[in-house]
Design a protein around this motif. Sequence first.
Motif, PDB file in Angstrom:
ATOM      1  N   ALA A  83       0.862  -1.185   0.000  1.00  0.00           N
ATOM      2  CA  ALA A  83       0.000   0.000   0.000  1.00  0.00           C
ATOM      3  C   ALA A  83       0.891   1.226   0.000  1.00  0.00           C
ATOM      4  CB  ALA A  83      -0.885  -0.002   1.236  1.00  0.00           C
ATOM      5  N   GLU A 141      10.897   2.437   5.894  1.00  0.00           N
ATOM      6  CA  GLU A 141       9.446   2.515   6.125  1.00  0.00           C
ATOM      7  C   GLU A 141       9.074   1.256   6.884  1.00  0.00           C
ATOM      8  OE1 GLU A 141       7.215   3.065   2.497  1.00  0.00           O
ATOM      9  OE2 GLU A 141       8.214   4.960   2.025  1.00  0.00           O
ATOM     10  N   GLU A 143       6.437  -1.292   8.478  1.00  0.00           N
ATOM     11  CA  GLU A 143       5.049  -1.613   8.142  1.00  0.00           C
ATOM     12  C   GLU A 143       4.657  -2.979   8.702  1.00  0.00           C
ATOM     13  OE1 GLU A 143       4.202  -0.947   3.983  1.00  0.00           O
ATOM     14  OE2 GLU A 143       5.641   0.719   3.878  1.00  0.00           O
ATOM     15  N   ASP A 172       9.859  -1.563   4.173  1.00  0.00           N
ATOM     16  CA  ASP A 172       9.696  -1.230   2.760  1.00  0.00           C
ATOM     17  C   ASP A 172      10.736  -0.160   2.456  1.00  0.00           C
ATOM     18  OD1 ASP A 172       8.817  -0.576   0.215  1.00  0.00           O
ATOM     19  OD2 ASP A 172       7.052   0.531   0.925  1.00  0.00           O
ATOM     20  N   LYS A 185      11.670   0.722  -4.991  1.00  0.00           N
ATOM     21  CA  LYS A 185      11.419  -0.082  -3.794  1.00  0.00           C
ATOM     22  C   LYS A 185      11.734  -1.557  -4.017  1.00  0.00           C
ATOM     23  CE  LYS A 185       7.798   2.942  -1.933  1.00  0.00           C
ATOM     24  NZ  LYS A 185       7.960   2.818  -0.470  1.00  0.00           N
ATOM     25  N   THR A 255       3.072   2.770   5.609  1.00  0.00           N
ATOM     26  CA  THR A 255       3.932   3.251   6.704  1.00  0.00           C
ATOM     27  C   THR A 255       3.395   4.544   7.302  1.00  0.00           C
ATOM     28  OG1 THR A 255       6.280   3.376   7.306  1.00  0.00           O
ATOM     29  CG2 THR A 255       5.590   4.763   5.471  1.00  0.00           C
TER      30      THR A 255
END
Length: 283
Positions: A83, A141, A143, A172, A185, A255
């Motif tokens: 997401a 990030e 998550e 991430d 990413k 995140t």
Amino acid sequence: MLICRFDNERLGVVQGESVVDVTSVLSMLPAHRYPLPTYDPLIAGLPSLRPALEDAARHGERKKLTDVHLLSPVANPGKIMAAPVNYADHLKEATDTAALNHGKKIEEIQKVGIFLKANSSLQGASQGVRLEHPQRRNDHEVELVVVIGKAGRNIERARAHEYIAGYSIGLDMTVRGPEERSMRKSIDTFSVVGPWLVTADEIPDPGRLDMTIHVNGELRQQANTADLLMDIGALIEFSSSFYTVQPGDLLFTGTPAGVGPVQPGDCMVAEISGIGRMQVMVR
Ligand code: MN
């Protein structure tokens, strides 16, 4: 049950500060011939393997958790979904949406949609993150990661929990810049998942988990999954309206605020209540 993969592709059950080697159970998985399945056979077999795992966990060889090298708990996900911005505070940080109401914020997320990270970027906690572009800004990030347990498409939000095998902590990792998200990413080592998989039965309410990440001891991100704009059910409903989800598919849920840069030599410690804590080094 806490399931990990460690050292030389061993399978383990985590109990307190120990890992019990249950690799013998893998011999019960169906032997696959080419072409290989596009889902993870261990996660697909988890419900039927559960009694054998419990039995093996009573007799297997024990090692100290601190003595093992932790790999990603899912070896062969068919896809890694993620997401984009999914916490109001980070949405505010990333865009000028402070004035939007909740429904409008969800519309903003759905406009961006769920993106995919390359499977080749998957990494375990002990393997660390390697910066390929250290001259650019590379951000952490933290998550919550959902591990899909069974195949489905067009899954309704209210039934989404039936499709969850368990949860892990995810990093991430992202290099900032103009390229597509999926490229920035998906650098090797940029999808850290671990330190193990906690089966869904151990976490009755994944919408109420505290999450933090410290870098070199400094608190960078802190949130609770109650603050997710699209909750886990909504994310599975949305993802499965585009993709058939498969056992072992990973879903990074987004995140919160506080993403920040890391440098080679940094030590990231990510923690989510009910799952545990993982230390990840940056090279
Ligand atoms: Mn993310």
